[in-house]
Design a protein around this motif. Structure first.
Motif, short mmCIF file in Angstrom:
data_model
loop_
_atom_site.label_atom_id
_atom_site.label_comp_id
_atom_site.label_asym_id
_atom_site.label_seq_id
_atom_site.Cartn_x
_atom_site.Cartn_y
_atom_site.Cartn_z
N ALA A 202 0.81 -1.22 0.00
CA ALA A 202 0.00 0.00 0.00
C ALA A 202 0.85 1.27 0.00
O ALA A 202 0.40 2.31 -0.48
N GLU A 203 2.06 1.19 0.50
CA GLU A 203 2.90 2.37 0.65
C GLU A 203 3.08 3.17 -0.65
O GLU A 203 2.91 4.39 -0.65
N PRO A 204 3.40 2.52 -1.79
CA PRO A 204 3.52 3.31 -3.01
C PRO A 204 2.20 3.94 -3.44
O PRO A 204 2.18 5.03 -4.01
N LEU A 205 1.09 3.26 -3.16
CA LEU A 205 -0.22 3.84 -3.51
C LEU A 205 -0.50 5.06 -2.66
O LEU A 205 -1.05 6.06 -3.15
N ILE A 206 -0.13 5.01 -1.39
CA ILE A 206 -0.31 6.15 -0.49
C ILE A 206 0.57 7.31 -0.95
O ILE A 206 0.19 8.47 -0.80
N GLY A 207 1.72 6.99 -1.56
CA GLY A 207 2.58 8.03 -2.12
C GLY A 207 1.92 8.79 -3.25
O GLY A 207 2.20 9.96 -3.48
N ILE A 208 1.01 8.12 -3.97
CA ILE A 208 0.25 8.79 -5.02
C ILE A 208 -0.82 9.66 -4.37
O ILE A 208 -0.95 10.83 -4.67
N SER A 209 -1.60 9.05 -3.47
CA SER A 209 -2.64 9.77 -2.75
C SER A 209 -3.07 8.94 -1.54
O SER A 209 -3.25 7.73 -1.68
N PRO A 210 -3.25 9.56 -0.39
CA PRO A 210 -3.74 8.81 0.77
C PRO A 210 -5.08 8.12 0.51
O PRO A 210 -5.37 7.08 1.08
N PHE A 211 -5.86 8.68 -0.39
CA PHE A 211 -7.16 8.09 -0.73
C PHE A 211 -6.97 6.66 -1.27
O PHE A 211 -7.76 5.77 -0.96
N PHE A 212 -5.92 6.44 -2.08
CA PHE A 212 -5.68 5.11 -2.62
C PHE A 212 -5.28 4.13 -1.53
O PHE A 212 -5.57 2.94 -1.62
N GLY A 213 -4.62 4.64 -0.49
CA GLY A 213 -4.32 3.81 0.66
C GLY A 213 -5.58 3.36 1.38
O GLY A 213 -5.69 2.20 1.80
N VAL A 214 -6.55 4.25 1.48
CA VAL A 214 -7.83 3.92 2.09
C VAL A 214 -8.56 2.87 1.25
O VAL A 214 -9.09 1.89 1.79
N LEU A 215 -8.57 3.06 -0.07
CA LEU A 215 -9.23 2.08 -0.94
C LEU A 215 -8.57 0.71 -0.82
O LEU A 215 -9.26 -0.32 -0.76
N PHE A 216 -7.25 0.68 -0.79
CA PHE A 216 -6.53 -0.58 -0.66
C PHE A 216 -6.86 -1.23 0.68
O PHE A 216 -7.08 -2.44 0.75
N SER A 217 -6.90 -0.44 1.74
CA SER A 217 -7.24 -0.96 3.07
C SER A 217 -8.65 -1.55 3.07
O SER A 217 -8.90 -2.58 3.70
N MET A 218 -9.56 -0.89 2.38
CA MET A 218 -10.94 -1.42 2.30
C MET A 218 -10.96 -2.74 1.53
O MET A 218 -11.69 -3.66 1.90
N TYR A 219 -10.15 -2.85 0.48
CA TYR A 219 -10.04 -4.11 -0.25
C TYR A 219 -9.56 -5.23 0.67
O TYR A 219 -10.11 -6.34 0.66
N ILE A 220 -8.56 -4.94 1.48
CA ILE A 220 -8.03 -5.94 2.41
C ILE A 220 -9.08 -6.32 3.45
O ILE A 220 -9.25 -7.49 3.79
N ALA A 221 -9.81 -5.34 3.95
CA ALA A 221 -10.80 -5.59 5.01
C ALA A 221 -12.01 -6.37 4.52
O ALA A 221 -12.60 -7.13 5.28
N ILE A 222 -12.34 -6.21 3.27
CA ILE A 222 -13.54 -6.88 2.74
C ILE A 222 -13.11 -8.22 2.25
O ILE A 222 -13.41 -9.24 2.39
#
Length: 81
Positions: free
Chosen positions: A61-81
């Motif tokens: 997720a770290e490189p995605l968060i480097g693009i935008s924190p929003f992408f980190g949230v989306l990735f976290s939601m993918y992991i949680a679901i």
């Protein structure tokens, strides 16, 4: 996987076009994007490894968060679901 790949491709193109973009160590940032998200096969494989414990999802997720924190949230939601 395809959506993430589109975001990564756009980011890689923008860092080539605008090298002054403020992203700490640009070479390491680009390398980590390519390592986890550099192709459709890598993106799907990274998503699979992240949910199965093959890779620390925070590292992916770290490189995605480097693009935008929003992408980190989306990735976290993918992991949680």
């Amino acid at each position: 996987g395809v959506c993430v790949l589109e975001l990564v491709t756009a980011e890689l193109q923008s860092t080539e076009m605008y090298p002054e973009k403020q992203i700490g160590d640009l070479a390491n940032f680009r390398a980590s994007l390519l390592e986890y998200w550099g192709s459709l096969a890598l993106a799907v494989y990274t998503l699979f490894k992240a949910i199965c414990g093959g890779v620390d999802w925070g590292d992916a997720a770290e490189p995605l968060i480097g693009i935008s924190p929003f992408f980190g949230v989306l990735f976290s939601m993918y992991i949680a679901i």
